[in-house]
Design a protein around this motif. Structure first.
Motif, PDB file in Angstrom:
ATOM      1  N   SER A  49       0.899  -1.167   0.073  1.00 28.99           N
ATOM      2  CA  SER A  49       0.118   0.052   0.028  1.00 28.99           C
ATOM      3  C   SER A  49       0.944   1.359   0.194  1.00 28.99           C
ATOM      4  O   SER A  49       0.354   2.249   0.567  1.00 28.99           O
ATOM      5  CB  SER A  49      -0.984  -0.019   1.156  1.00 28.99           C
ATOM      6  N   ILE A  50       2.133   1.278  -0.685  1.00 30.92           N
ATOM      7  CA  ILE A  50       2.947   2.581  -0.952  1.00 30.92           C
ATOM      8  C   ILE A  50       2.664   3.097  -2.293  1.00 30.92           C
ATOM      9  O   ILE A  50       2.733   2.381  -3.236  1.00 30.92           O
ATOM     10  CB  ILE A  50       4.279   1.939  -0.585  1.00 30.92           C
ATOM     11  N   LEU A  51       2.142   4.404  -2.148  1.00 34.19           N
ATOM     12  CA  LEU A  51       2.055   4.965  -3.423  1.00 34.19           C
ATOM     13  C   LEU A  51       3.195   5.372  -3.987  1.00 34.19           C
ATOM     14  O   LEU A  51       3.988   6.100  -3.468  1.00 34.19           O
ATOM     15  CB  LEU A  51       0.952   6.273  -3.193  1.00 34.19           C
ATOM     16  N   THR A  52       3.284   5.023  -5.346  1.00 31.22           N
ATOM     17  CA  THR A  52       4.674   5.043  -6.055  1.00 31.22           C
ATOM     18  C   THR A  52       4.548   5.796  -7.436  1.00 31.22           C
ATOM     19  O   THR A  52       3.388   5.526  -7.888  1.00 31.22           O
ATOM     20  CB  THR A  52       5.338   3.881  -6.274  1.00 31.22           C
ATOM     21  N   TYR A  53       5.611   6.481  -7.875  1.00 31.56           N
ATOM     22  CA  TYR A  53       5.368   7.412  -8.866  1.00 31.56           C
ATOM     23  C   TYR A  53       6.576   7.027  -9.922  1.00 31.56           C
ATOM     24  O   TYR A  53       7.674   6.780  -9.488  1.00 31.56           O
ATOM     25  CB  TYR A  53       5.450   8.841  -8.575  1.00 31.56           C
ATOM     26  N   LYS A 104       0.132   1.926  -6.712  1.00 28.77           N
ATOM     27  CA  LYS A 104       0.059   1.628  -5.153  1.00 28.77           C
ATOM     28  C   LYS A 104       0.440  -0.097  -5.002  1.00 28.77           C
ATOM     29  O   LYS A 104      -0.116  -0.747  -5.788  1.00 28.77           O
ATOM     30  CB  LYS A 104      -1.265   1.821  -4.528  1.00 28.77           C
ATOM     31  N   SER A 105       1.536  -0.213  -4.144  1.00 27.73           N
ATOM     32  CA  SER A 105       1.919  -1.520  -4.105  1.00 27.73           C
ATOM     33  C   SER A 105       1.104  -2.370  -3.501  1.00 27.73           C
ATOM     34  O   SER A 105       0.123  -2.208  -2.695  1.00 27.73           O
ATOM     35  CB  SER A 105       3.308  -1.625  -3.381  1.00 27.73           C
ATOM     36  N   SER A 139       4.260  -5.509  -5.014  1.00 24.64           N
ATOM     37  CA  SER A 139       4.585  -5.369  -6.758  1.00 24.64           C
ATOM     38  C   SER A 139       3.782  -4.155  -7.086  1.00 24.64           C
ATOM     39  O   SER A 139       2.729  -3.574  -6.548  1.00 24.64           O
ATOM     40  CB  SER A 139       4.066  -6.440  -7.373  1.00 24.64           C
ATOM     41  N   VAL A 140       4.410  -3.363  -7.921  1.00 26.01           N
ATOM     42  CA  VAL A 140       3.749  -2.113  -8.558  1.00 26.01           C
ATOM     43  C   VAL A 140       3.921  -2.295 -10.032  1.00 26.01           C
ATOM     44  O   VAL A 140       4.676  -2.868 -10.654  1.00 26.01           O
ATOM     45  CB  VAL A 140       4.574  -0.811  -8.204  1.00 26.01           C
ATOM     46  N   ILE A 141       2.870  -1.804 -10.913  1.00 25.28           N
ATOM     47  CA  ILE A 141       2.743  -1.896 -12.234  1.00 25.28           C
ATOM     48  C   ILE A 141       2.410  -0.622 -12.632  1.00 25.28           C
ATOM     49  O   ILE A 141       1.380   0.089 -12.281  1.00 25.28           O
ATOM     50  CB  ILE A 141       1.643  -2.794 -12.544  1.00 25.28           C
ATOM     51  N   ILE A 148      11.865   7.034 -10.422  1.00 24.32           N
ATOM     52  CA  ILE A 148      10.722   6.363  -9.599  1.00 24.32           C
ATOM     53  C   ILE A 148      11.179   6.809  -8.208  1.00 24.32           C
ATOM     54  O   ILE A 148      12.093   6.590  -7.700  1.00 24.32           O
ATOM     55  CB  ILE A 148      10.952   4.703  -9.772  1.00 24.32           C
ATOM     56  N   GLN A 149      10.044   6.979  -7.509  1.00 25.75           N
ATOM     57  CA  GLN A 149      10.052   7.504  -6.270  1.00 25.75           C
ATOM     58  C   GLN A 149       8.654   7.515  -5.462  1.00 25.75           C
ATOM     59  O   GLN A 149       7.697   7.153  -6.246  1.00 25.75           O
ATOM     60  CB  GLN A 149      10.425   8.961  -6.076  1.00 25.75           C
ATOM     61  N   ASN A 150       8.985   7.330  -4.103  1.00 30.26           N
ATOM     62  CA  ASN A 150       7.452   7.579  -3.375  1.00 30.26           C
ATOM     63  C   ASN A 150       7.596   9.011  -2.454  1.00 30.26           C
ATOM     64  O   ASN A 150       8.852   9.923  -2.669  1.00 30.26           O
ATOM     65  CB  ASN A 150       7.479   6.491  -2.316  1.00 30.26           C
TER      66      ASN A 150
END
Length: 814
Positions: A494-498, A512-513, A518-520, A534-536
């Motif tokens: 549940s980590i929002l990633t950009y 969001k993981s 995993s993130v897609i 890529i960062q949060n």
């Protein structure tokens, strides 16, 4: 749709089924006898149909412009992605993967290709530090990775590096050969006449020609042996378990080598196939009661291309039974006979091949067979048989310097789609199995199917594959990875990633993981090599690390690579091609630069902003705080002891949000308003704002403020330490290919040299029905023999192939 896909793999499968399988399988089944409800045969049929319904399978075929390359040349290629059952263009995957692997499966070249209606094309440069050798050319889609690397497209491609010593292995000794035996039924049964296929290869993996004899008890001649094609042949005999059998090979120098055949069994199941003009005749023998599970009843299922083509129950009489298969009931290509006992246990399988000599041939006609240098060549292409009305053929044409020494690994679409893509292992010179008389073709193909009897695509008695690990690239390229908790050393949920691609065109994505970290990211219009970020949100937490996955498969099939082998007679040919290649590369910079054919959507992910400010239209301030306060309406700038904050006025609800909006700088999110205030406004070209709450996928923004610099280089902003910055390859942009024209006397007399080894390549030729197509190109300055190859497939899933030859001669020649 994409959010649902990412959140639920089974929902993905449901979408694919609904989207691609509206055809009722019951309409495809040809039963030889009525099925009995609730019996093992019906259960097997249900399992098969369930597997086909639940598993949409793709296959890939790749065309290349020639069979051999020099280091320093470009490999030009075209990829077809097809739905396996009907061989029609797959609408599932939008990206294909191209790889060149060495004999140890180490990737040497890797490219991603955009697929449009199941077709993509591109090229890749062979570096001059690549060693001479035979390499594995493979291609696949992300979705195909769920079914294993054996389902990928594989072929052999030869690369010659004239700038390096080839490092050849010593020529194999004649006695250093491999002779393998393949009984038609997998085993040899005492007293039962059997067919055995043999294959002879030398130590370098190449087929050999030889004379041989099957000998019983060291003295009795049973039969003579001689390969029919590519070192492969067959013989029949009735074995006696009390005898010992071996094959003696007589080599050119008189050396005799001896090779034992497989052991003879007392009991077993035998399935033999005999082909006539209209039918396949199948004879079954079984003297093993344990295999029959106490019953004389058995049944068979015939399946091919994901369809059941026939099934029936049988009863053994005196250990034997038989049936015939009418050829009109079968599809072209490989079909499989699977024989089961009364309990549904598989006893034996056997592949058969339906072939028509008139299969989808093309006609290539030339205005003549000899041309002078820089002369126009006209090629007329048409279908030789009556085409399906309205069927669109998608073809490619290549014209390249030809030498028969490099014809052993030829790529040919009919063999590729009907044969190569259905069997495991490397088939030597697959196109040659479709050459010769109809009877020779049928015989050699049957030998091949016995030797390479394992089918790539198998339902394995299951209703579905165990897990969908790789979702398809249904609309665009996917970039995947994992969010990792560096403190706990475990995946983070549940980590929002950009993910951002910095530049003047806004490319920004969020994910969001999931529970496994995993993130897609579905990345649209991502072409060529770019820097990605890529960062949060580092203002909330800095303990997370984002690790991207390798987009290329790291699973490899068993695929043997023949040893690279050239002889002294090829030296002149190689030097000639090398001379041509070096001249072409020297003058490459003088060729016109053609525009890219790829169309890029220029709109931002939020479409039209509420407001857009071009700062050159205003009096310039040297402090960003003044710009925001004076010009940007609806974004309030506030400062407290923790620094600056932006608060957006929602124009629809007439309320002010109490947290920062999404702040973007050249597509990169900036989480601290202090960093925006610190920007040099003289480097910023425009500011766009969205003054409302904005939702997109997992993204929930209290407004958006987007800054674009003149150079697309972040305007001096330093990325945070926890950001991952890396080079990343997108798909290849579609391009036009340049080939010189000599339509005027001035062009013909130009002093610019032209020594192309590939005279012409066009991967996108469209022909409808029985239309004729005229292709024109010009010869070069090279005196040589050239091969024209045309291949393709139509909208009905029919493959087409043809080749022709011509000579380029000097002006003084006739």
């Amino acid at each position: 749709m994409l959010n649902l896909i990412f959140g639920n793999k089974m929902h993905l499968k449901s979408i694919i089924i609904k989207h691609f399988y509206t055809v009722l399988l019951f309409g495809m089944i040809f039963n030889f006898y009525p099925a009995i409800a609730d019996d093992p045969k019906s259960d097997k049929i249900d399992q098969f149909e369930a597997f086909q319904k639940e598993n949409y399978q793709e296959l890939v075929y790749m065309q290349v412009d020639k069979q051999y390359y020099l280091a320093g040349e470009h490999i030009k290629f075209k990829i077809y992605c097809l739905e396996k059952k009907a061989l029609k263009a797959s609408q599932l995957s939008k990206v294909a993967y191209f790889e060149l692997l060495d004999s140890e499966n180490v990737p040497k070249l890797q490219v991603k290709v955009l697929l449009i209606d199941g077709v993509g094309y591109g090229d890749v440069f062979i570096p001059t530090n690549l060693n001479s050798g035979n390499y594995i050319l493979r291609s696949y889609t992300r979705w195909m990775r769920n079914y294993g690397a054996e389902t990928f497209y594989h072929s052999i491609l030869t690369v010659i590096n004239p700038f390096r010593k080839p490092g050849l292995k010593p020529a194999p000794k004649q006695e250093d050969i491999s002779l393998q035996f393949f009984p038609e039924s997998g085993i040899i049964i005492d007293g039962e006449k059997t067919k055995i296929v043999f294959e002879g290869r030398n130590a370098n993996g190449y087929p050999i020609d030889f004379d041989g004899k099957l000998i019983a008890n060291d003295t009795v001649l049973i039969t003579d042996l001689k390969p029919m094609k590519n070192g492969m042949g067959s013989f029949e005999f009735t074995p006696n378990i009390i005898n010992s059998y071996q094959v003696e090979l007589i080599h050119e120098d008189g050396i005799i080598t001896k090779h034992k055949i497989p052991a003879i069994k007392e009991k077993g199941v035998s399935l033999r196939v005999f082909e006539s003009e209209q039918n396949f005749h199948v004879n079954i023998f079984c003297n093993d009661k344990s295999a029959l599970a106490g019953s004389e009843s058995i049944f068979y299922i015939i399946h091919g291309n994901g369809k059941i083509l026939g099934n029936s129950s049988l009863t053994l009489s005196n250990k034997r039974t038989s049936f015939k298969i009418q050829k009109p009931l079968l599809d072209d290509g490989v079909s499989t006979i699977s024989l089961f006992n009364s309990n549904g246990k598989l006893l034996i399988s056997r592949n058969i091949f339906k072939y028509k000599s008139s299969i989808n041939e093309l006609s290539i006609s030339l205005d003549k067979k000899k041309y002078h240098t820089r002369e126009k060549v006209k090629v007329n292409i048409s279908a030789m048989k009556e085409a399906i009305p309205g069927a669109l053929m998608n073809l490619s044409i290549s014209v390249a310097a030809y030498d028969g020494n490099y014809n052993n690994n030829q790529h040919e679409i009919v063999a590729g789609l009907l044969l190569n893509n259905m069997l495991k292992g490397r088939i030597y010179n697959p196109g040659s199995y479709f050459e010769g008389s109809d009877s020779d073709i049928a015989h050699s193909l049957d030998n091949l199917l016995i030797a390479y009897g394992n089918s790539i695509y198998s339902w394995q008695g299951k209703e579905s594959i165990d897990d969908i690990k790789y979702i398809p690239e249904y609309r665009a390229q996917l970039i995947t990875g994992k969010v990792w908790n560096k403190i706990r050393n475990e995946p983070a949920q549940s980590i929002l990633t950009y993910l951002s691609v910095p530049g003047k065109k806004l490319q920004f994505y969020a994910s969001k993981s999931r529970s496994d970290g995993s993130v897609i990211f579905e990345v649209k219009d991502f072409y060529g090599n770019n820097e990605i970020v890529i960062q949060n949100d580092y203002t909330r937490d800095t303990i997370y690390d984002i690790r991207l996955d390798n987009p290329f498969s790291e699973e490899y099939a068993e695929y043997s690579v023949p040893v690279f082998d050239i002889d002294e007679s090829m030296k002149g040919w190689i030097e000639h091609l090398s001379h041509n290649m070096q001249i072409e590369n020297t003058y490459f910079k003088y060729q016109p630069k053609l525009p890219s054919l790829s169309v890029i959507d220029s709109s931002n992910f939020y479409n039209e902003p509420d407001s857009r400010y071009y700062l050159d239209d205003f009096t310039r301030f040297i402090v960003m705080e003044e710009v925001m306060r004076e010009y940007v309406y609806g974004v309030n700038v506030r400062k407290n002891r923790n620094g600056f904050h932006f608060m957006v006025l929602d124009l629809e609800k007439n309320e002010i949000y109490d947290e920062n909006p999404l702040m973007l700088l050249d597509g990169v999110p900036v989480f601290d308003a202090d960093d925006i205030i610190a920007l040099d406004p003289l480097k910023v070209q425009k500011i766009e704002t969205m003054k409302r709450r904005y939702f997109k996928g997992v993204l929930d923004c209290k407004g958006i403020v987007n800054y674009t610099t003149y150079e697309g280089d972040l305007g001096g902003y330093s990325l945070p330490k926890n950001a991952t910055v890396m080079e990343y390859d997108g798909v290849q942009p579609l391009k036009q290919y340049y080939f010189p024209e000599y339509s005027s006397r001035q062009d013909q007399n130009s002093t610019a040299p032209d020594f192309r080894n590939t005279l012409f390549w066009n991967p996108q030729i469209k022909i409808t029905g029985n239309e004729e197509k005229i292709i024109e190109f010009y010869t070069s300055d090279d005196i040589n023999k050239y091969e024209i190859r045309v291949e393709g497939i139509n909208s009905q899933g029919e493959a087409y192939s043809a080749k022709s030859y011509f000579q380029v001669v000097s002006e003084s020649s006739n």
